[in-house]
Every structure is written in structure tokens, then in C-alpha cells.
Design an enzyme around this catalytic site. Structure first.
Site, mmCIF file in Angstrom:
data_model
loop_
_atom_site.group_PDB
_atom_site.id
_atom_site.type_symbol
_atom_site.label_atom_id
_atom_site.label_comp_id
_atom_site.label_asym_id
_atom_site.label_seq_id
_atom_site.Cartn_x
_atom_site.Cartn_y
_atom_site.Cartn_z
ATOM 1 N N LYS A 97 -40.200 50.548 90.125
ATOM 2 C CA LYS A 97 -39.933 51.872 91.083
ATOM 3 C C LYS A 97 -38.870 52.687 90.300
ATOM 4 O O LYS A 97 -39.124 53.978 90.399
ATOM 5 C CB LYS A 97 -39.402 51.411 92.369
ATOM 6 C CG LYS A 97 -40.219 50.481 93.188
ATOM 7 C CD LYS A 97 -41.630 50.819 93.595
ATOM 8 C CE LYS A 97 -42.216 50.016 94.383
ATOM 9 N NZ LYS A 97 -43.538 50.411 95.214
HETATM 10 C C1 LIG Z 1 -42.481 44.028 92.674
HETATM 11 C C2 LIG Z 1 -43.608 44.963 93.362
HETATM 12 N N1 LIG Z 1 -44.792 44.521 92.838
HETATM 13 C C3 LIG Z 1 -45.831 45.367 93.178
HETATM 14 C C4 LIG Z 1 -45.664 46.296 94.219
HETATM 15 C C5 LIG Z 1 -47.084 46.759 94.633
HETATM 16 O O1 LIG Z 1 -47.067 48.108 94.015
HETATM 17 P P1 LIG Z 1 -47.848 49.287 94.831
HETATM 18 O O2 LIG Z 1 -47.236 49.486 95.949
HETATM 19 O O3 LIG Z 1 -47.865 50.546 93.723
HETATM 20 O O4 LIG Z 1 -49.290 48.814 94.698
HETATM 21 C C6 LIG Z 1 -44.463 46.596 94.568
HETATM 22 C C7 LIG Z 1 -44.414 47.406 95.707
HETATM 23 O O5 LIG Z 1 -44.752 48.566 95.714
HETATM 24 C C8 LIG Z 1 -43.291 45.976 93.986
HETATM 25 O O6 LIG Z 1 -42.213 46.214 94.616
HETATM 26 N N1 LIG Z 2 -43.826 47.721 97.686
HETATM 27 C C1 LIG Z 2 -43.399 48.957 98.012
HETATM 28 C C2 LIG Z 2 -43.913 49.502 99.112
HETATM 29 C C3 LIG Z 2 -43.876 51.005 99.033
HETATM 30 O O1 LIG Z 2 -44.441 51.479 98.136
HETATM 31 P P1 LIG Z 2 -44.463 53.011 97.532
HETATM 32 O O2 LIG Z 2 -44.823 52.537 95.971
HETATM 33 O O3 LIG Z 2 -45.340 53.749 98.242
HETATM 34 O O4 LIG Z 2 -43.130 53.185 97.458
HETATM 35 C C4 LIG Z 2 -41.727 48.517 98.267
HETATM 36 O O5 LIG Z 2 -41.063 47.744 97.298
HETATM 37 O O6 LIG Z 2 -40.888 49.217 98.763
#
Ligand SMILES: Cc1ncc(COP(=O)(O)O)c(C=O)c1O
Ligand SMILES: N[C@@H](CCOP(=O)(O)O)C(=O)O
Length: 465
Positions: free
Chosen positions: A112
Site C-alpha cells: 500500500k
Molecule cells: C498484504 C496484502 N496482500 C494482498 C492484498 C489484496 O490486494 P487488493 O485488495 O488490491 O486485491 C492486500 C489488501 O489490499 C494486502 O494488504
Molecule cells: N486489503 C486492504 C483492503 C482495502 O483495499 P484497498 O486497496 O481498496 O485500499 C487493506 O489492507 O486494507
């Protein structure tokens, strides 16, 4: 560059307006009106650029006239300066044809940070130009929250309110959020799931008076700027493997579908990507969809990979819109009926289109633990539970023609219990977080109701000003 909503009823906006707006007023998600596309020569010219510079070049294709490339270069240089690896997003070989790209070298140890660090600067830049302020309301299953807080803390033009599902994140994840004590940061522990949190955020946006009064904005991947800022690392990896002359494939542990959508967007821009692999945990709605066109919601089950404990993957709507050849009315109809019935009726030929590019694999907790152990024993690699799921998906779908790059989305130290159970090793937190467990926590517990969230947002905003 202009942006349109997947539901076709919201105003067409510029990049800066999309950044500040987050969710479209018709409940849809913004996408570029036309996709930027690069020729093989243009891709070639990006090879060898340091990551911050590459990120600025790619982002400039989406900001249009709103933010010039020189400014983006400065902002990206600042955003990625604090990462703890010189390559920012290093790639490591695990096995024959299987690689991992580490996206967790930022301050909060999850992918993130890749988008959120630059978003903090973009918000500040746009808000200073407009002499304005926004209130960010975000939902997290664990990682978005701390990355958003870290990127926004102390910024005078931003208030940030983060909703996390009480008791459903790892303790490290929770403490990374709740130990931040800043006037512009509020943590809310919601008695519900991540899907409840995400729905509550959307409910705040759907109340147009509240939205306007509070100057709401979003940092979840419903905000197009998040996706745009996640595209450059796919480009970086592909170019390092020889693109545009060489195809690559990506495997992505998936929850809200934002990360893998960014890989899809890179392909849409002409990057030669041959396969995109979704990795899921037991909350396997996306894998069920890809394998048998079954997008039916079930109750969320807590897993070793809590950040992917999700049923409603917001960004799937963006893919659906594209697969429906941008038929906004059909997209709105399917999404509305999904939310009321719990089942998404995707036309057979649309599903077939998705399957030509996407594959899915789901692992339960025992399989995830076995994969972590396997990687540790055979490749001497410590993958967190989310990353391990992505790597397993990559191994299953790799082929001889294109390197398979699995993205590692979190540092193993965020999930010590799972790592100890699988490997016997407790990964240490980096120095800046070493005293995390002795820091005081600040958060309020609220029921999963829109009124409770709105009241908390009003109070937070009143306390910041
Ligand atoms: C460590 C981790 N891996 C994978 C994901 C999944 O990614 P996305 O929500 O973009 O599919 C998340 C949350 O978004 C995450 O925090
Ligand atoms: N897995 C995410 C959930 C939110 O996902 P986002 O990419 O839409 O912000 C988290 O860790 O909070």
C-alpha cells in the site's frame, strides 16, 4: 486526460478532481476516458530508469495537464526516498521461471505504501493549489489503514479517519494504525467485517449532503489515483525482464482487486503481459468466479491472510465495465443486482473474456502454511501469508514462454504468528517499529452503522479545525 464513471451518470472529471472525489457520485468508479498507449519504442525508452523517475513518467500519462511531469518527478523522488531498498521494488528469483517482486520496502511494510506515499504528496500539492482541505474516510482490512495514516499524518489540509474490522487484523497491523497520535488521525474499530467497513465508507459517500459538508475523499482503491500509482511497479518488473520484446506474467494475492487491476491496466497500455493470476484465501469469491463463473457472496471467514478476508472486491467493477465494452448501463444493472441478491450474473461471453487472461487459485490456511514452509525450506525465502498465496498461484500457472512474477505484498513481520507456526522463526520488525508493542493505542469502537460513522467523522473534523 478526462475520467468517466463505470455507471455512466456522474460528471466527467480531470485527474485532480478524481483524486479529490474518490468514488463517483453515481456510486461507480472512475476510469480514464481513453487509455494511454505506448509503442514498443516508447516502452523501450523507459528501460533502466530509476523507480521514482519511471513512476513519474507513468503517472504523467494519467495526470494530463493537471500536474506537469517536472512536479511529478519531484513528488515521486520525495515519496520513494524513505524506502529501505535502493531498487525500491527489487525482484528475487525463487525457482525456475518463478520470481517475486517485493513491494513491502516502504514505511508500513506493505504494498500500500507504493501508492499511498505518492498520494500523500499529490493530495498536498492539489489542495495547496486550491487552498482547500479534505476529509479522507477509508476502510481497511489491515494494510491500507496504516499506509494511509503514515502518508497523511500531520498534513494540515487532510483529516484521515480509518475504519478497521475490530479483532480481524493482525496485532501488528492494528498497532501500526492505532499507536499514531496526531490531531488529523482517527481510528475507528468497527464491530463487523472489512466488507461492512467498506460499505460504511460507500454509505458516507452516497449521502451527498454529508459528502459535500465534510469534503469527503477516499484513499481506498476506489480512488483511481491509487490504481494509477500501482501501475509503475508492473512496468518496472516487465522492462527488467526484457519487455517490450519479452512477455511476462504476474501472480497477485487478491482481495479488493486493486493491485491486479493495476497490472491489467499496464497491459491495456500495451505492456506485454500474457497471464494474470489471482491468489485467494478461503474467501475465494474471485477464484470461484474465474473457475466456474460463480460470483456468489458467502460469509467472510477469518484466515491467516486477513487483508484478503473480503467478499466484495470493489475494483472488479472496473474490469467488468471494460469486459462489457464500457456498457455503463449494463455494468450498473449487474452491480446493483449483485448487491441486492448476493450473486453476480456475469454474461457467459464476458466471463469467457476474463478467463482468456485471468486464472485463479485459492489456498486454505493449511495450504498457506505449507506454502510458507515450502518456500522457506526450498528457496530460503520468508513470504508472508498473502505473498505465499500469490507465489503458489504463480507456480501453478507459470509456463515456459514468460517469466512468472509473483508480487510480495507484505513483510513477514506483520504476521508473526503465521510465520512462527510455519517456519519456527519470528521475523523481527525493522528498527522504526521495534517498540510498537509498548506504544499507547488510540481508537474508538463503534457499531457497524452509517450513523455511528458519520457522527465519528463529524467529531473528528470538528476536533481538527
Ligand atoms: C498484504 C496484502 N496482500 C494482498 C492484498 C489484496 O490486494 P487488493 O485488495 O488490491 O486485491 C492486500 C489488501 O489490499 C494486502 O494488504
Ligand atoms: N486489503 C486492504 C483492503 C482495502 O483495499 P484497498 O486497496 O481498496 O485500499 C487493506 O489492507 O486494507
Amino acid at each position: 486526460m478526462r475520467y468517466i464513471s463505470t455507471r455512466g451518470e456522474a460528471p466527467v472529471l480531470s485527474f485532480s478532481d478524481v483524486l479529490l472525489t474518490g468514488l463517483a457520485e453515481d456510486g461507480g468508479l472512475y476510469l480514464p476516458q481513453t487509455w494511454p498507449s505506448l509503442s514498443p519504442e516508447e516502452w523501450h525508452a523507459l528501460r533502466g530508469l530509476p523507480y521514482p523517475e519511471l513512476a513519474a513518467r507513468i503517472l504523467s500519462l494519467f495526470t494530463g495537464d493537471d500536474i506537469d511531469e517536472a512536479t511529478l518527478r519531484q513528488l515521486c523522488a520525495k515519496a520513494y526516498a524513505g524506502f529501505d531498498h535502493p531498487a525500491v521494488v527489487p525482484v528475487v528469483q525463487l525457482e525456475n521461471g518463478l520470481f517475486v517482486q517485493e513491494l513491502f520496502h516502504g514505511p508500513t511494510l506493505a504494498f500500500k505504501d507504493m501508492a499511498m506515499q505518492i498520494l500523500g504528496h499529490l493530495f498536498e500539492h492539489v489542495l495547496s493549489e486550491r487552498d482547500s482541505h479534505v476529509t479522507i474516510v477509508g476502510a481497511t482490512s489491515g494494510d491500507t489503514g496504516s499506509a494511509a495514516i503514515e502518508a497523511c499524518r500531520g498534513r494540515k489540509r487532510l483529516s484521515v479517519i480509518i475504519l478497521h474490522p475490530k479483532g480481524r487484523t493482525s496485532e501488528v497491523q492494528r498497532r501500526q494504525m492505532t499507536t499514531v497520535h496526531e490531531a488529523n488521525v482517527t481510528n475507528l474499530a468497527v464491530e463487523g467485517t472489512f466488507d461492512d467497513c467498506q460499505d460504511l465508507v460507500k454509505a458516507c459517500f452516497a449521502d451527498l449532503t454529508f459528502r459535500k459538508d465534510m469534503h469527503l475523499s477516499a484513499v481506498n482503491s476506489i480512488n483511481w489515483a491509487r490504481i494509477a500509482a500501482q501501475i509503475p511497479y508492473y512496468v518496472y518488473a516487465a522492462l527488467n525482464f526484457g519487455a517490450p520484446g519479452q512477455d511476462v506474467s504476474f501472480a497477485v494475492p487478491t482481495g479488493n482487486f486493486g493491485n491486479i487491476l493495476a497490472a491489467w491496466a499496464a497491459r491495456k497500455m500495451g505492456l506485454p503481459v500474457s497471464r494474470l493470476c489471482v491468489g485467494s484465501n478461503r474467501n475465494d469469491i474471485l477464484t470461484r468466479f474465474l473457475n466456474k463463473n460463480d460470483m456468489t457472496m458467502k460469509d467472510v471467514v477469518p484466515s491467516l491472510s486477513p487483508s484478503m478476508d473480503i467478499q466484495v472486491s470493489s475494483n472488479f467493477e472496473r474490469l467488468l465495465f471494460e469486459l462489457l465494452d464500457r456498457d455503463a448501463a449494463a455494468c450498473a444493472r449487474i452491480m446493483t443486482s449483485f448487491r441486492s441478491s448476493g450473486h453476480m450474473d456475469v454474461p457467459e461471453q464476458t466471463w469467457e473474456k476474463a478467463r482468456t487472461l485471468f486464472s485463479g487459485l485459492a489456498l486454505d490456511d493449511a495450504q498457506t502454511e505449507a506454502e510458507i514452509r515450502h518456500l522457506h525450506q526450498n528457496s530460503h525465502y520468508m513470504a508472508d501469508p498473502h505473498s505465499a498465496i500469490g507465489i503458489a498461484a504463480g507456480r501453478k500457472f507459470r509456463d515456459k514462454n514468460s517469466p512468472m512474477i509473483a508480487v510480495a505484498t507484505a513483510h513477514p513481520a506483520k504476521f508473526p504468528d503465521a510465520m512462527v507456526a510455519a517456519t519456527g522463526i519470528h521475523p523481527a520488525l525493522p528498527e522504526h517499529l521495534a517498540d510498537l508493542f509498548s506504544r499507547k493505542e488510540y481508537y474508538e469502537t463503534i457499531p457497524a452503522t452509517a450513523d455511528a460513522v458519520k457522527n465519528a467523522v463529524r467529531t473528528a473534523v470538528a476536533n481538527t479545525h
